[in-house]
Design a protein around this motif. Sequence first.
Motif, short mmCIF file in Angstrom:
data_model
loop_
_atom_site.label_atom_id
_atom_site.label_comp_id
_atom_site.label_asym_id
_atom_site.label_seq_id
_atom_site.Cartn_x
_atom_site.Cartn_y
_atom_site.Cartn_z
N CYS A 42 22.18 -29.10 74.42
CA CYS A 42 22.63 -27.84 73.82
C CYS A 42 23.78 -27.22 74.62
O CYS A 42 24.63 -26.54 74.04
CB CYS A 42 21.47 -26.87 73.66
SG CYS A 42 20.30 -27.45 72.38
N GLU A 43 23.87 -27.51 75.92
CA GLU A 43 25.04 -27.07 76.69
C GLU A 43 26.28 -27.82 76.22
O GLU A 43 27.36 -27.24 76.12
CB GLU A 43 24.82 -27.28 78.19
CG GLU A 43 23.90 -26.25 78.80
CD GLU A 43 23.80 -26.40 80.31
OE1 GLU A 43 24.76 -26.90 80.94
OE2 GLU A 43 22.76 -26.02 80.84
N GLU A 57 31.37 -26.02 70.64
CA GLU A 57 31.64 -24.88 69.76
C GLU A 57 32.66 -23.93 70.36
O GLU A 57 33.51 -23.41 69.65
CB GLU A 57 30.34 -24.11 69.49
CG GLU A 57 29.43 -24.77 68.50
CD GLU A 57 28.30 -23.86 68.10
OE1 GLU A 57 27.49 -23.46 68.99
OE2 GLU A 57 28.24 -23.51 66.92
N ARG A 58 32.57 -23.71 71.65
CA ARG A 58 33.45 -22.76 72.32
C ARG A 58 34.87 -23.27 72.47
O ARG A 58 35.83 -22.54 72.25
CB ARG A 58 32.86 -22.42 73.70
CG ARG A 58 33.45 -21.20 74.33
CD ARG A 58 32.69 -20.74 75.59
NE ARG A 58 31.34 -20.33 75.25
CZ ARG A 58 30.24 -20.88 75.77
NH1 ARG A 58 30.31 -21.83 76.68
NH2 ARG A 58 29.05 -20.46 75.42
N ASP A 91 27.20 -26.24 72.94
CA ASP A 91 27.79 -24.92 73.16
C ASP A 91 29.25 -25.05 73.60
O ASP A 91 30.12 -24.31 73.14
CB ASP A 91 27.01 -24.13 74.21
CG ASP A 91 25.65 -23.66 73.70
OD1 ASP A 91 25.43 -23.67 72.47
OD2 ASP A 91 24.80 -23.31 74.54
N HIS A 92 29.50 -26.00 74.50
CA HIS A 92 30.87 -26.21 74.98
C HIS A 92 31.76 -26.68 73.82
O HIS A 92 32.90 -26.23 73.68
CB HIS A 92 30.88 -27.24 76.12
CG HIS A 92 32.18 -27.31 76.84
ND1 HIS A 92 33.24 -28.06 76.38
CD2 HIS A 92 32.60 -26.72 77.98
CE1 HIS A 92 34.25 -27.93 77.21
NE2 HIS A 92 33.89 -27.12 78.20
N CYS A 126 21.01 -30.14 68.50
CA CYS A 126 22.27 -29.94 69.22
C CYS A 126 23.06 -31.25 69.27
O CYS A 126 24.28 -31.25 69.03
CB CYS A 126 22.00 -29.45 70.65
SG CYS A 126 21.36 -27.76 70.72
#
Length: 170
Positions: free
Chosen positions: A158-159, A165-166, A162-163, A89
């Motif tokens: 990984c959070e 990517e979003r 994820d942020h 990540c």
Amino acid sequence: MKIGEATRQRIHREEPCVDRSRSASRRWATATIVLGLAPALMVSSCKNPLYDGASTSGSTTHGISRIDQEKDYAASVFGIDRSWDTFRCLDRLWQQESSWDPDAVEDKWIHGQPPTYAYGIPQANPHDYGHPFQLGDWRAQIRWGKGYIDKRYDGELCEAWDHEERYGWY
């Protein structure tokens, strides 16, 4: 940003420097102008207060590339192994942000938004965070990036990814 010859000469007038490439000059001039450094400080990428010469983008130490050194150091700072999913990540995050380039400066429009001039491996935004580290000082950049991720995402790599990517930022 197009840099004129007079600016390029002012950047290099003081002393010879190891990296005299046109792209390095342009990066330093862009960083100097955008990050708000005094014109008197624009004498040479060797004397750049944001650049301490620690960047060795194409070199190796004991056969290990700079990027592998950065990744090994990041794994040790974050207390994880490079084979773990959590490191993947981080790797994806900073690959997308800066390609692990300690001299990276974001100076392009993205998704219709003006440039932030975020810089370094973790892409610190000088508008929000000032200048927490020097260009080229990848160790300080990685330590700062860990602090940022710890504070914003409770250390959850990984959070952060994820942020990214979003929303396109972390």
